[in-house]
Design a protein around this motif. Sequence first.
Motif, PDB file in Angstrom:
ATOM      1  N   UNK A  77     -29.286   2.964  24.477  1.00 47.33           N
ATOM      2  CA  UNK A  77     -27.932   3.184  23.989  1.00 47.33           C
ATOM      3  C   UNK A  77     -27.124   3.842  25.099  1.00 47.33           C
ATOM      4  N   UNK A  78     -25.940   3.312  25.368  1.00 50.04           N
ATOM      5  CA  UNK A  78     -25.176   3.891  26.472  1.00 50.04           C
ATOM      6  C   UNK A  78     -24.474   5.173  26.043  1.00 50.04           C
ATOM      7  N   UNK A  79     -24.220   5.320  24.744  1.00 45.69           N
ATOM      8  CA  UNK A  79     -23.510   6.527  24.316  1.00 45.69           C
ATOM      9  C   UNK A  79     -24.482   7.600  23.844  1.00 45.69           C
ATOM     10  N   UNK A 135     -24.407  16.801  33.755  1.00 43.16           N
ATOM     11  CA  UNK A 135     -24.882  15.820  34.718  1.00 43.16           C
ATOM     12  C   UNK A 135     -25.205  14.491  34.037  1.00 43.16           C
ATOM     13  N   UNK A 136     -25.954  14.579  32.937  1.00 41.60           N
ATOM     14  CA  UNK A 136     -26.339  13.357  32.236  1.00 41.60           C
ATOM     15  C   UNK A 136     -25.106  12.608  31.752  1.00 41.60           C
ATOM     16  N   UNK A 137     -24.128  13.358  31.266  1.00 43.57           N
ATOM     17  CA  UNK A 137     -22.918  12.726  30.734  1.00 43.57           C
ATOM     18  C   UNK A 137     -22.076  12.092  31.852  1.00 43.57           C
ATOM     19  N   UNK A 138     -21.783  12.890  32.883  1.00 43.73           N
ATOM     20  CA  UNK A 138     -20.954  12.390  33.981  1.00 43.73           C
ATOM     21  C   UNK A 138     -21.605  11.200  34.674  1.00 43.73           C
ATOM     22  N   UNK A 139     -22.919  11.281  34.858  1.00 45.70           N
ATOM     23  CA  UNK A 139     -23.596  10.207  35.580  1.00 45.70           C
ATOM     24  C   UNK A 139     -23.642   8.933  34.770  1.00 45.70           C
ATOM     25  N   UNK A 140     -23.727   9.058  33.441  1.00 47.70           N
ATOM     26  CA  UNK A 140     -23.764   7.830  32.647  1.00 47.70           C
ATOM     27  C   UNK A 140     -22.381   7.202  32.563  1.00 47.70           C
ATOM     28  N   UNK A 156     -19.959   7.566  35.051  1.00 51.19           N
ATOM     29  CA  UNK A 156     -19.566   7.072  36.379  1.00 51.19           C
ATOM     30  C   UNK A 156     -20.638   6.221  37.041  1.00 51.19           C
ATOM     31  N   UNK A 157     -21.797   6.168  36.356  1.00 51.57           N
ATOM     32  CA  UNK A 157     -22.923   5.413  36.907  1.00 51.57           C
ATOM     33  C   UNK A 157     -23.333   5.897  38.302  1.00 51.57           C
TER      34      UNK A 157
END
Lengths: 299, 377
Positions: B33-35, B323-328, B330-331
Amino acid sequence: MDTPKLLVVMQLILNILHNHMIIVLLALSISMNYYLLKNFNIAQAVVITFGAYLSYLLLYSFHQPLYIAIIIAIILSVSIGLLSELFIFKQMRNRKLPSFAFLVASIGLYTILQNCISLYFGDDTKSLNIGEIAVGHQIFGAYITTVQIFTIAVSAFVFIGMYLLYNYTTLGKQIRAVSENAEFATIYGISSNKIILIVTAVSSALAAIAGILYAYDTNLTPTMGFNLLLYGIVAMIIGGVGSFRGLLLGSLLLASAQNLVAYYLDTKWMDAATYIILIAFLLWKPLGFSGKKLKKVEI
Amino acid sequence: MSKKTLIIVLALVLLGGLGYWWWSKNKSIKPQLSDQIKIGALLPLTGDLAKYGESGKQGLIIALNEFKTNHKNLNCEIVIEDDKADVKVALSSLNKLITIDNVKIVVGAMASGVTLGIAPTINEKKIILIAPTSTASDVTNAGDYIFRVCVSDAFEGKSMANYIANNFKSKRIGVIYINNDYGVGLKKNFIESAKAENLNIVFENGYNPTQKDFRIIINKLKNEMVDLLYIVSQKEQIDFFSQCKEQNYKPQFTGSTMIEDNDLLNKLGDFLNGTLYTYRSYNSSDTGVTTKYFVDAYQKKFNTLPDFYAASVYDATKLALKTAFDCSTNNTDYKTYLYTLKNFNGVTGLITFDKNGDVQQGFSIKEIKSGNFFFKD
């Protein structure tokens, strides 16, 4: 290191005496059990811990006076010892399982009960002695606390009591008879089951007393019993199973070695010293000081 | 072993292997799940350091709740595993986090020894570890994937040594330390700095973490006439100080962050007055927005002031979630993200990682005065 000062030597002697008496109590408790049943009951470690934690519970959650709390704690610890004997070890003996099975089962039981204590009380250090810490009594410049004096007195009293029980009473004779040869004793009308229960009860009571005294002196953690049990086992092996004088000497050797190693080397090496002594005795004097022709100690 | 048992064992091994292959095949095709944000945490919830783990977990809960309120439409989860402050347990917990929960970033471990022990696995599996309180100086070189939000002990030992050099130059100094990665590391740093300052260290002694009887050490300290003691201890310090009082021994006590422990004050009250210790940049009475928000939320939920451990885990968790949020979104790669991160606002100070994944913050000297902890300056 320079030669230590007189007061430091005095302090060292007091410390050794105190450690010695605690270890005597533990060794007594373990050797009673081992002498009779010929297998190690690691779960006894948890009886030590239970004694301490139950006193803590009764004192500070149920607000009982000190002596009632301690008596009830000892009684409850004894019942834990008896229940594990009745429902686990007796059943195992009836099924004629080999002695390592007892060892494994008792380790299992220890782990379960120790985790129960951790779950209920938490893993942090608790203190039985919650009052303000007082400065100890001074003897020739060295310090000793009231609890330590009490510990030494109680241990000495219990030790003498047990010595008299084993050597001068019918019960003592019966216990020795069952220990030497259970089947033969049965022929003479001594119920070995009854004797086993009595010995389990007494040795659990001693373990609980040792736990309470130790916890009063330092503090309580759920894992405190295991190290104490090991000290007791080592002292018993050094001293020789079934010999009172041997127990006394074995404990003294262990306590002195631990304290002197800690003093002259480093406290880090205390436990290492314990095991080096154990290995040395197992290699060169497996029957311990007493050298009696009992069964060799087998783990 | 008879032939029959051999065949049975082989069959079981084969069956197990097949089962694992089938299971891992099924797992890998499960859609992501991407979200969804999922991170792991390794804390000593039981075992010898449970006291600190419990504080840490409370800090983590505050960070998670805060993140959830800010990202309402996000499915966010933290899988907390117990490491018992034991490397063996930590490794199996970590493997569970990596293989079953599939997390890419882990908060923990608190104990330096555990962080060092799991570091090889972390680096090999390329999982990010954000250590809240692993302060041992060896953690600096533990690997590229290990970050920490606390300053290395190297600086803590130095700052106390400097303070002693400025104020107690002529004292006979004794050092006692707990024999684990934390204790040995900090003690080494203190002694190095103290030697550089020409301080007179007359005695040095380690003790095992299970040690409860410190009378022998106290006896030796008396014999060496130590009148300033530097102690690197953990929760067992309460036994040590109690026995110091019983044996009527009171040199100038100095120590590390660990001294700030309310149990110690409750038990020993005035005996410890005048004790000096180094403390990290976290201050619960700080009025800055970040700290105030955290302290208020914590107090509301747990009815007590958050200590350094809670604050550090809070920072580490907040950073891991961010980190997990920003990286997912902005990839980007987690590691690159963390190394390029500038001035993340944590309650333990501004966090910018250097090339070793360490932060640079200062230390203050605190003192116990009339049964309370005070900043010295």
